[in-house]
Design an enzyme around this catalytic site. Sequence first.
Site, PDB file in Angstrom:
ATOM      1  CB  VAL A  22      -0.954   0.000   1.214  1.00 13.58           C
ATOM      2  CG1 VAL A  22      -1.760   1.289   1.263  1.00 13.58           C
ATOM      3  CG2 VAL A  22      -1.875  -1.217   1.160  1.00 13.58           C
ATOM      4  CE  LYS A  23       3.984   5.239  -5.043  1.00 14.20           C
ATOM      5  NZ  LYS A  23       3.991   5.213  -6.524  1.00 14.20           N
ATOM      6  CB  VAL A  24       0.490   5.949   2.747  1.00 14.57           C
ATOM      7  CG1 VAL A  24      -0.502   4.793   2.884  1.00 14.57           C
ATOM      8  CG2 VAL A  24       1.760   5.660   3.528  1.00 14.57           C
TER       9      VAL A  24
END
Length: 197
Positions: free
Chosen positions: A88-90
Amino acid sequence: MKFFVDTADIAEIKDLTATGLLDGVTTNPSLVAKSLAEKGAGRDFRQLIKEICAIVDGPVSAEVAAVDVEGMLEEGRLLAKIAKNVAVKVPLTWDGLKACKALTGEGTMVNVTLCFSANQALLAAKAGATFVSPFVGRLDDIGLDGMELVREIRAIYDNYPDLSTEILAASIRTVNHVKQAALIGADVATVPAAILK
């Protein structure tokens, strides 16, 4: 050094996978939108990510669109359910760090993106990021040395062996960037397919 390709184009990913050079994929909303517009009739974002994850054994970064921690967690949990290799890219914001801490605590890989300083990279590592993505080309664009940032992060991480975050050199614009990232000791370079070829 690992090579990730920065694309959401299925044909490019399949072509690069056949070489044995590809260790993972990074995507972002603009790359996904482009891929869906060109070839995505009937597909949505999650279907595209699922298809990429089925092609690539390594991490596939899928970015949240939310800017608040609650939204990032909701989106991140949905993305993590797509496949075991989703990262997951935050964004590297205060809420992004909170989301990173929570998601990594749940066993999800997290790529903290939009890193523009060594201090930010240290915060991301402390929050448990799997990857931190310093934006080399974007710093070069404004007259700074993006590779100097990668060098600083490598030095800091090497000073503290308990930090396990990998440096994912991003916004790579040239083959020279790839070489410099390897010489400095970046763990990963994510590059457009054309640069990798």
